[in-house]
Design a protein around this motif. Structure first.
Motif, mmCIF file in Angstrom:
data_model
loop_
_atom_site.group_PDB
_atom_site.id
_atom_site.type_symbol
_atom_site.label_atom_id
_atom_site.label_comp_id
_atom_site.label_asym_id
_atom_site.label_seq_id
_atom_site.Cartn_x
_atom_site.Cartn_y
_atom_site.Cartn_z
ATOM 1 N N SER A 92 0.818 -1.219 0.000
ATOM 2 C CA SER A 92 0.000 0.000 0.000
ATOM 3 C C SER A 92 0.849 1.266 0.000
ATOM 4 C CB SER A 92 -0.930 0.000 1.215
ATOM 5 O OG SER A 92 -0.175 -0.069 2.407
ATOM 6 N N PHE A 93 2.143 1.142 0.248
ATOM 7 C CA PHE A 93 3.024 2.311 0.223
ATOM 8 C C PHE A 93 3.451 2.581 -1.213
ATOM 9 C CE2 PHE A 93 5.233 -1.537 1.580
ATOM 10 C CZ PHE A 93 6.205 -1.685 0.596
ATOM 11 N N ASP A 94 4.030 3.758 -1.430
ATOM 12 C CA ASP A 94 4.442 4.149 -2.780
ATOM 13 C C ASP A 94 5.647 3.351 -3.245
ATOM 14 O OD1 ASP A 94 2.601 6.253 -3.358
ATOM 15 O OD2 ASP A 94 3.729 7.579 -2.028
ATOM 16 N N LEU A 95 5.526 2.790 -4.456
ATOM 17 C CA LEU A 95 6.667 2.232 -5.165
ATOM 18 C C LEU A 95 7.010 3.278 -6.219
ATOM 19 C CD1 LEU A 95 5.706 -1.530 -5.692
ATOM 20 C CD2 LEU A 95 6.776 -0.428 -3.728
ATOM 21 N N VAL A 96 8.180 3.856 -6.112
ATOM 22 C CA VAL A 96 8.568 4.987 -6.951
ATOM 23 C C VAL A 96 9.492 4.500 -8.058
ATOM 24 C CG1 VAL A 96 9.730 7.228 -6.978
ATOM 25 C CG2 VAL A 96 8.282 6.583 -5.033
ATOM 26 N N THR A 97 9.201 4.921 -9.283
ATOM 27 C CA THR A 97 10.025 4.528 -10.413
ATOM 28 C C THR A 97 11.217 5.471 -10.587
ATOM 29 O OG1 THR A 97 10.087 4.046 -12.774
ATOM 30 C CG2 THR A 97 8.538 5.768 -12.079
ATOM 31 N N ASP A 98 12.366 4.874 -10.762
ATOM 32 C CA ASP A 98 13.613 5.587 -11.074
ATOM 33 C C ASP A 98 14.070 5.132 -12.464
ATOM 34 O OD1 ASP A 98 15.836 7.212 -10.715
ATOM 35 O OD2 ASP A 98 16.881 5.827 -9.374
ATOM 36 N N HIS A 99 13.068 4.828 -13.291
ATOM 37 C CA HIS A 99 13.325 4.239 -14.603
ATOM 38 C C HIS A 99 13.938 5.232 -15.588
ATOM 39 C CE1 HIS A 99 12.840 1.327 -17.803
ATOM 40 N NE2 HIS A 99 12.190 2.220 -18.528
ATOM 41 N N TRP A 100 13.398 6.470 -15.588
ATOM 42 C CA TRP A 100 13.933 7.438 -16.549
ATOM 43 C C TRP A 100 13.946 8.826 -15.968
ATOM 44 C CZ3 TRP A 100 16.646 5.955 -20.430
ATOM 45 C CH2 TRP A 100 17.071 6.912 -21.345
ATOM 46 N N PRO A 101 15.050 9.565 -16.061
ATOM 47 C CA PRO A 101 16.332 9.053 -16.543
ATOM 48 C C PRO A 101 16.825 7.923 -15.647
ATOM 49 C CG PRO A 101 16.530 11.387 -15.965
ATOM 50 C CD PRO A 101 15.126 10.975 -15.692
ATOM 51 N N HIS A 102 17.265 6.868 -16.283
ATOM 52 C CA HIS A 102 17.572 5.606 -15.605
ATOM 53 C C HIS A 102 18.525 5.793 -14.424
ATOM 54 C CE1 HIS A 102 17.601 1.260 -15.324
ATOM 55 N NE2 HIS A 102 18.899 1.339 -15.106
ATOM 56 N N GLY A 103 18.002 5.508 -13.213
ATOM 57 C CA GLY A 103 18.817 5.530 -12.009
ATOM 58 C C GLY A 103 19.191 6.909 -11.492
ATOM 59 N N ALA A 104 18.546 7.963 -11.962
ATOM 60 C CA ALA A 104 18.916 9.325 -11.558
ATOM 61 C C ALA A 104 18.748 9.555 -10.055
ATOM 62 C CB ALA A 104 18.100 10.349 -12.346
ATOM 63 N N ILE A 105 17.681 9.029 -9.477
ATOM 64 C CA ILE A 105 17.467 9.226 -8.036
ATOM 65 C C ILE A 105 18.510 8.433 -7.249
ATOM 66 C CG2 ILE A 105 15.839 9.051 -6.116
ATOM 67 C CD1 ILE A 105 13.564 9.112 -8.238
ATOM 68 N N ALA A 106 18.717 7.180 -7.625
ATOM 69 C CA ALA A 106 19.725 6.353 -6.947
ATOM 70 C C ALA A 106 21.112 6.985 -7.066
ATOM 71 C CB ALA A 106 19.731 4.940 -7.517
ATOM 72 N N ARG A 107 21.436 7.531 -8.215
ATOM 73 C CA ARG A 107 22.728 8.206 -8.391
ATOM 74 C C ARG A 107 22.842 9.393 -7.428
ATOM 75 N NH1 ARG A 107 21.850 6.762 -13.795
ATOM 76 N NH2 ARG A 107 23.575 5.566 -14.663
ATOM 77 N N ALA A 108 21.784 10.183 -7.328
ATOM 78 C CA ALA A 108 21.797 11.355 -6.453
ATOM 79 C C ALA A 108 22.048 10.966 -4.999
ATOM 80 C CB ALA A 108 20.488 12.132 -6.581
ATOM 81 N N TYR A 109 21.570 9.792 -4.606
ATOM 82 C CA TYR A 109 21.751 9.308 -3.237
ATOM 83 C C TYR A 109 23.006 8.445 -3.086
ATOM 84 C CZ TYR A 109 17.386 11.270 -1.606
ATOM 85 O OH TYR A 109 16.403 12.150 -1.230
ATOM 86 N N GLY A 110 23.750 8.276 -4.161
ATOM 87 C CA GLY A 110 25.003 7.528 -4.116
ATOM 88 C C GLY A 110 24.844 6.032 -4.018
ATOM 89 N N VAL A 111 23.704 5.495 -4.493
ATOM 90 C CA VAL A 111 23.454 4.061 -4.350
ATOM 91 C C VAL A 111 23.154 3.375 -5.681
ATOM 92 C CG1 VAL A 111 22.730 4.217 -1.927
ATOM 93 C CG2 VAL A 111 21.000 4.413 -3.743
ATOM 94 N N PHE A 112 23.620 3.936 -6.792
ATOM 95 C CA PHE A 112 23.404 3.299 -8.090
ATOM 96 C C PHE A 112 24.611 2.445 -8.437
ATOM 97 C CE2 PHE A 112 23.252 3.095 -12.776
ATOM 98 C CZ PHE A 112 21.961 2.612 -12.933
ATOM 99 N N ASP A 113 24.362 1.196 -8.799
ATOM 100 C CA ASP A 113 25.417 0.283 -9.222
ATOM 101 C C ASP A 113 25.506 0.356 -10.747
ATOM 102 O OD1 ASP A 113 26.748 -2.091 -10.188
ATOM 103 O OD2 ASP A 113 26.449 -2.997 -8.212
ATOM 104 N N GLU A 114 26.542 1.041 -11.233
ATOM 105 C CA GLU A 114 26.694 1.251 -12.680
ATOM 106 C C GLU A 114 26.830 -0.071 -13.432
ATOM 107 O OE1 GLU A 114 26.475 4.071 -14.399
ATOM 108 O OE2 GLU A 114 26.386 5.443 -12.695
ATOM 109 N N ALA A 115 27.559 -1.023 -12.871
ATOM 110 C CA ALA A 115 27.787 -2.296 -13.559
ATOM 111 C C ALA A 115 26.498 -3.105 -13.694
ATOM 112 C CB ALA A 115 28.853 -3.112 -12.837
ATOM 113 N N ALA A 116 25.667 -3.095 -12.668
ATOM 114 C CA ALA A 116 24.425 -3.872 -12.688
ATOM 115 C C ALA A 116 23.246 -3.084 -13.275
ATOM 116 C CB ALA A 116 24.081 -4.352 -11.281
ATOM 117 N N GLY A 117 23.371 -1.761 -13.328
ATOM 118 C CA GLY A 117 22.294 -0.934 -13.863
ATOM 119 C C GLY A 117 21.089 -0.828 -12.958
#
Length: 162
Positions: A92-117
């Motif tokens: 029931s909680f929000d599932l938020v998409t970081d699909h496009w631009p791909h991984g932009a939110i995760a990158r901003a928080y320093g948690v994007f794995d470039e190799a795994a995408g």
């Protein structure tokens, strides 16, 4: 890595973001103002560890709500995949998409794995002013205990009330 962030004057500001939840509704950092928030990045919908972690969040949702905390689970999956995931698993909680631009939110928080995408298992507890008060970052195959997240919110609320 668990990191309780201390010293209220030195609390880092959470990076701003804007996206959509599983129903296409806009979600942004500014929407979280005034209440605690828990941002939980996860690699992929419909995978074992991710599903188990989000089940824990679902099962603890009443306790998060008692503290006035909003929970956002964020992945690079599309909004349509997230809608099916939420409906299948009764989230029931929000599932938020970081699909496009791909991984932009995760990158901003320093948690994007470039190799795994995809995102690492990064979690951030925010206070009502959008500052990070607690964080944990695990590798893709290392599960987190969502009870620790609830404890971090509870501790933050207790500090605010004193």
């Amino acid at each position: 890595m668990t990191d309780p962030v201390s010293g209220s004057s030195a609390l880092p500001a959470a990076p701003a973001f804007s996206s959509r939840n599983q129903y296409g509704q806009p979600v942004s950092l500014s929407d979280l103002a005034g209440s605690p928030a828990v941002l939980v990045f996860y690699p992929y919908a419909f995978t074992g560890i991710c599903t188990n972690e989000l089940h824990q969040l679902r099962d603890l949702s009443a306790e998060f709500a008692e503290h006035g905390a909003r929970v956002l689970a964020i992945s690079c999956d599309s909004m349509f995949s997230l809608r099916t995931f939420a409906e299948t698993e009764s989230f029931s909680f929000d599932l938020v998409t970081d699909h496009w631009p791909h991984g932009a939110i995760a990158r901003a928080y320093g948690v994007f794995d470039e190799a795994a995408g995809c995102a690492l298992r990064g979690s951030f507890v925010l206070d009502g002013e959008g500052r990070i008060t607690w964080r944990v970052v695990n590798q893709i195959g290392e599960a987190r205990a969502m009870a620790d997240h609830l404890r971090a919110v509870s501790d933050q609320v207790a500090r605010t009330e004193t």
